[in-house]
Design an enzyme around this catalytic site. Structure first.
Site, PDB file in Angstrom:
ATOM      1  N   GLU A   1     -10.755 178.051 -22.765  1.00 46.88           N
ATOM      2  CA  GLU A   1     -12.128 177.582 -22.642  1.00 46.88           C
ATOM      3  C   GLU A   1     -12.247 176.386 -21.706  1.00 46.88           C
ATOM      4  OE1 GLU A   1     -15.979 176.196 -25.356  1.00 46.88           O
ATOM      5  OE2 GLU A   1     -14.165 176.946 -26.340  1.00 46.88           O
TER       6      GLU A   1
ATOM      7  N   LYS B   1      -8.912 183.565 -35.399  1.00 42.23           N
ATOM      8  CA  LYS B   1      -8.744 182.726 -34.214  1.00 42.23           C
ATOM      9  C   LYS B   1      -8.537 181.287 -34.660  1.00 42.23           C
ATOM     10  CE  LYS B   1     -12.107 181.188 -31.503  1.00 42.23           C
ATOM     11  NZ  LYS B   1     -11.784 179.724 -31.473  1.00 42.23           N
TER      12      LYS B   1
END
Length: 268
Positions: A178, A110
């Site tokens: 996020e 990631k």
């Protein structure tokens, strides 16, 4: 579980993702049937005593990822690439990411993403490293942006959608969003075909991710977009206090916890 399996879940069934930083936790998360395990750079402030994620090193992520991978049978294991392990020299970034697959047995990486990670994502996927992108709040940039909700005006929201599309085009197999408004999460999910994994990005993402510490109630508190599903912190406190009290009172160790050997009775 591999990148192809995660991509195929987009729009079909909710995707689950949790962090884990050690083998015992990973074993439990995997046994619960969670789709992806992220060895997050949140290990810095949740496990290693750092004040933020910024000091976390490639070696620390590699070691934790290897432990998690050894305990995982089904879930996809992703290594969260730490601050300055990418973004400066592309060849070094490729080597750092490759280490996670070669040395730590990760299934992918990631990257906290931006314009600077589009071509890196393309290069990594071309050589066989699955990449999960990460937009919205990216904590590695906390000294620049703070730890606040992102995409709160039209221009900022459009930048997130644009970057999501560019990372999809570059080959990312999924995208973490996020701490963005729920309608931005919905817009990104609509704009791209790869799955979106929300953390504080609303219910219309294809999946959700949280830190395992918050989920099990090990953290002192939880983020406003998170939830504790247990109270492990209190259980640990009670167990540790119980041990201390039992030793001090002489209750532990009891006879059943000890073994006596007759042949060594006359040592003194």
């Amino acid at each position: 579980m591999r990148a192809k399996d995660i991509r195929e879940k987009a729009g079909e069934e909710p995707i689950t993702m949790l962090t884990a930083y050690d083998a015992p936790t990973a074993e439990l998360v995997d046994a619960a049937g969670v789709d992806m395990i992220l060895v997050g750079d949140s290990i810095g402030n949740l496990r290693l005593g750092y004040e933020s994620t910024l000091p976390v090193t490639v070696d620390e992520i590699e070691s934790a990822t290897a432990a998690v991978a050894r305990a995982t049978e089904d879930a996809m294991v992703l290594a969260d690439m730490p601050f300055l392990s990418f973004g400066a020299d592309e060849d070094e970034a490729v080597e750092n990411c490759g280490r996670m697959l070669k040395a730590a047995d990760a299934d992918g990486v990631k990257l906290e993403s931006g314009p600077h990670t589009v071509e890196l994502t393309r290069r990594l996927t071309q050589i066989g490293v699955p990449v999960q992108a990460h937009l919205g709040l990216t904590p590695q940039r906390e000294n620049e942006t703070g730890l606040f909700r992102q995409g709160t005006d039209e221009e900022a929201a459009r930048r997130i959608v644009d970057l999501a599309e560019r990372h999809e085009d570059a080959g990312a197999f999924s995208l973490v969003l996020e701490h963005v408004p729920a309608n931005v999460g919905a817009a990104v999910t609509e704009a791209i075909d790869i799955p979106t994994i929300g953390i504080g990005a609303g219910p219309e993402c294809d999946g959700q991710v949280l830190t395992v510490d918050e989920v099990i109630g090990l953290s002192e508190g939880v983020a406003p977009f998170s939830k504790a599903f247990g109270d492990v912190r209190e259980e640990m406190r009670d167990a540790i206090s119980g041990y201390k009290d039992a030793v001090e009172s002489g209750e532990f160790p009891a006879e059943e916890h000890s073994h006596y050997e007759e042949d060594v009775d006359d040592l003194y």
